[in-house]
Design a protein around this motif. Sequence first.
Motif, short mmCIF file in Angstrom:
data_model
loop_
_atom_site.label_atom_id
_atom_site.label_comp_id
_atom_site.label_asym_id
_atom_site.label_seq_id
_atom_site.Cartn_x
_atom_site.Cartn_y
_atom_site.Cartn_z
N ALA A 123 -8.03 0.05 2.62
CA ALA A 123 -9.18 -0.85 2.57
C ALA A 123 -10.49 -0.08 2.41
O ALA A 123 -11.41 -0.55 1.74
N SER A 124 -10.57 1.09 3.00
CA SER A 124 -11.81 1.87 2.92
C SER A 124 -12.10 2.35 1.50
O SER A 124 -13.21 2.72 1.19
N ARG A 125 -11.12 2.30 0.64
CA ARG A 125 -11.29 2.75 -0.74
C ARG A 125 -11.64 1.60 -1.70
O ARG A 125 -11.77 1.81 -2.89
N ILE A 144 0.83 -1.21 0.00
CA ILE A 144 0.00 0.00 0.00
C ILE A 144 0.87 1.26 0.00
O ILE A 144 0.84 2.04 0.94
N PRO A 145 1.61 1.48 -1.09
CA PRO A 145 2.44 2.69 -1.15
C PRO A 145 1.59 3.95 -1.19
O PRO A 145 2.04 5.02 -0.79
N GLU A 146 0.37 3.83 -1.66
CA GLU A 146 -0.57 4.95 -1.61
C GLU A 146 -1.96 4.40 -1.31
O GLU A 146 -2.21 3.21 -1.44
N THR A 151 -4.77 4.34 -2.71
CA THR A 151 -5.57 3.69 -3.75
C THR A 151 -4.94 2.41 -4.28
O THR A 151 -5.44 1.82 -5.24
N SER A 152 -3.87 1.94 -3.67
CA SER A 152 -3.13 0.78 -4.18
C SER A 152 -3.94 -0.50 -4.27
O SER A 152 -3.72 -1.31 -5.15
N LEU A 153 -4.88 -0.71 -3.37
CA LEU A 153 -5.65 -1.95 -3.36
C LEU A 153 -6.92 -1.89 -4.19
O LEU A 153 -7.60 -2.89 -4.35
N THR A 154 -7.25 -0.73 -4.73
CA THR A 154 -8.50 -0.60 -5.49
C THR A 154 -8.47 -1.36 -6.81
O THR A 154 -9.51 -1.64 -7.38
N SER A 155 -7.30 -1.73 -7.29
CA SER A 155 -7.21 -2.47 -8.55
C SER A 155 -7.63 -3.93 -8.40
O SER A 155 -7.86 -4.61 -9.39
N TYR A 156 -7.73 -4.42 -7.17
CA TYR A 156 -8.19 -5.80 -6.93
C TYR A 156 -9.71 -5.80 -6.92
O TYR A 156 -10.34 -5.64 -5.88
N VAL A 157 -10.31 -6.01 -8.08
CA VAL A 157 -11.74 -5.77 -8.28
C VAL A 157 -12.65 -6.81 -7.62
O VAL A 157 -13.85 -6.57 -7.50
N ARG A 158 -12.12 -7.94 -7.20
CA ARG A 158 -12.93 -8.97 -6.53
C ARG A 158 -12.60 -9.13 -5.05
O ARG A 158 -13.17 -9.97 -4.37
#
Length: 161
Positions: A134-136, A94-96, A98-105
């Motif tokens: 995670a909240s994003r 999580i460098p930023e 929004t890093s985890l938002t690309s995991y769409v499932r």
Amino acid sequence: MYWARKGLSATKAHDLNWQIYKQVEVLKLDVLGAYDHAMLQQRASPLGNPFPSLKYLNCGSVYPFANNVLLRCAQFTLSKLVISVDDTVAAWLIPEATSLTSYVRLAAIDAHIFAHASTYDQGKEIHKRVLDAASRIPQLQRLRIRFSNFRLIEYIKFFLY
């Protein structure tokens, strides 16, 4: 263990003895006791995507690499992530925000937060980064955060209709 490098044909990968594990959907690693923070940077892996169908990754004891090799190209398949997070893992995971938002499932994350110096502030900062990232994630249903002192915080998304 051999890894596949992105862009290689199956024939070339076979010639180099590199493996792509296409059928692996669940991967659980337990490397407790094998963790040496000084050696972590040497555990980098080659480029590539060894697990293109990964849906569930469980590295509950220690994440064994200094990069995201186990999560590469899992943005469209990963639905559950169990991972120990220290400052090193947090830096690439999580460098930023929004890093985890690309995991769409990605619907569930279980994170075990630990600080090498066992400082309260370091653990608190990692907790803040994980929670913010995670909240994003719009489809995330559950976030469970464990701390080294066995404290557990669980967040469950509620839908109001």
